[in-house]
Scaffold this motif. Sequence first.
Motif, short mmCIF file in Angstrom:
data_model
loop_
_atom_site.label_atom_id
_atom_site.label_comp_id
_atom_site.label_asym_id
_atom_site.label_seq_id
_atom_site.Cartn_x
_atom_site.Cartn_y
_atom_site.Cartn_z
N SER A 38 41.12 20.97 -5.86
CA SER A 38 41.15 19.51 -6.06
C SER A 38 39.74 18.94 -6.02
O SER A 38 39.38 18.09 -6.83
N ASN A 76 43.04 11.46 -7.75
CA ASN A 76 43.05 12.91 -7.51
C ASN A 76 42.97 13.25 -6.03
O ASN A 76 43.79 14.01 -5.52
N LEU A 78 43.80 11.42 -3.62
CA LEU A 78 45.02 10.91 -2.98
C LEU A 78 46.16 11.90 -3.16
O LEU A 78 46.88 12.24 -2.21
N THR A 79 46.30 12.41 -4.39
CA THR A 79 47.38 13.37 -4.64
C THR A 79 47.19 14.62 -3.79
O THR A 79 48.15 15.13 -3.20
N ALA A 80 45.94 15.09 -3.70
CA ALA A 80 45.69 16.30 -2.91
C ALA A 80 46.06 16.06 -1.46
O ALA A 80 46.70 16.90 -0.82
N ILE A 82 48.24 13.85 -0.22
CA ILE A 82 49.69 13.72 -0.04
C ILE A 82 50.34 15.09 -0.10
O ILE A 82 51.21 15.46 0.70
N LEU A 83 49.87 15.90 -1.05
CA LEU A 83 50.45 17.24 -1.21
C LEU A 83 50.22 18.06 0.06
O LEU A 83 51.13 18.68 0.60
#
Lengths: 103, 87
Positions: A38, A76, A78-80, A82-83
């Motif tokens: 990421s 990007n 943020l997604t990493a 949350i994941l």
Amino acid sequence: MIEIISNVIISIGIFFLIIGVFGIYKFKDFYRRLLVSSKVDTVGAITILIGVIIRHGFSFFSAKTLLILALILILNPLTAHILLRTAYVSGHLLENEDNKKGD
Amino acid sequence: MNYFLWILVVLILLVIFRVIKGPTIWDRVLAFNLISHKFIIFIVIFASIESTTFLLDLAIIYALFGFLGEIFLIMFLADRVRGGKEE
């Protein structure tokens, strides 16, 4: 002249993406993979989009590319996060001393 | 300028292979995230070659909705993987 500069910058960005993909295959654990890919992807995206902006100078095109750059910078990481958090909370164990398997 | 696109296509194929091979489900979600990220960059470079500005709207919308779709996918997976047992 500007064409050459932007080509060089975009190729550097593509090189970052290649490192990101290489990172996915090299690391065996999910968390290390996420950590590497990421970050490197975001940096690659920044470099490529700056290269595109330089190529198009001062115009609507580079204004939109700047907006995409801002979006990628926000979304990007943020997604990493949350994941990562969901994977950890829902029981995807970290590989440490007591449980060698980690999956 | 065109070979950038071909390199990106190869990268996307490599990440697709990681989606298939990924041991746990979280690797697949991560690989899916990377594919959509690379696809946005693919659109931007393609729009820069054609120098048509309306393609960039595509990339913006794809970035936003890809992000939304992933959040809901992750929320769905969180319940399903934990099997509903509360800590």
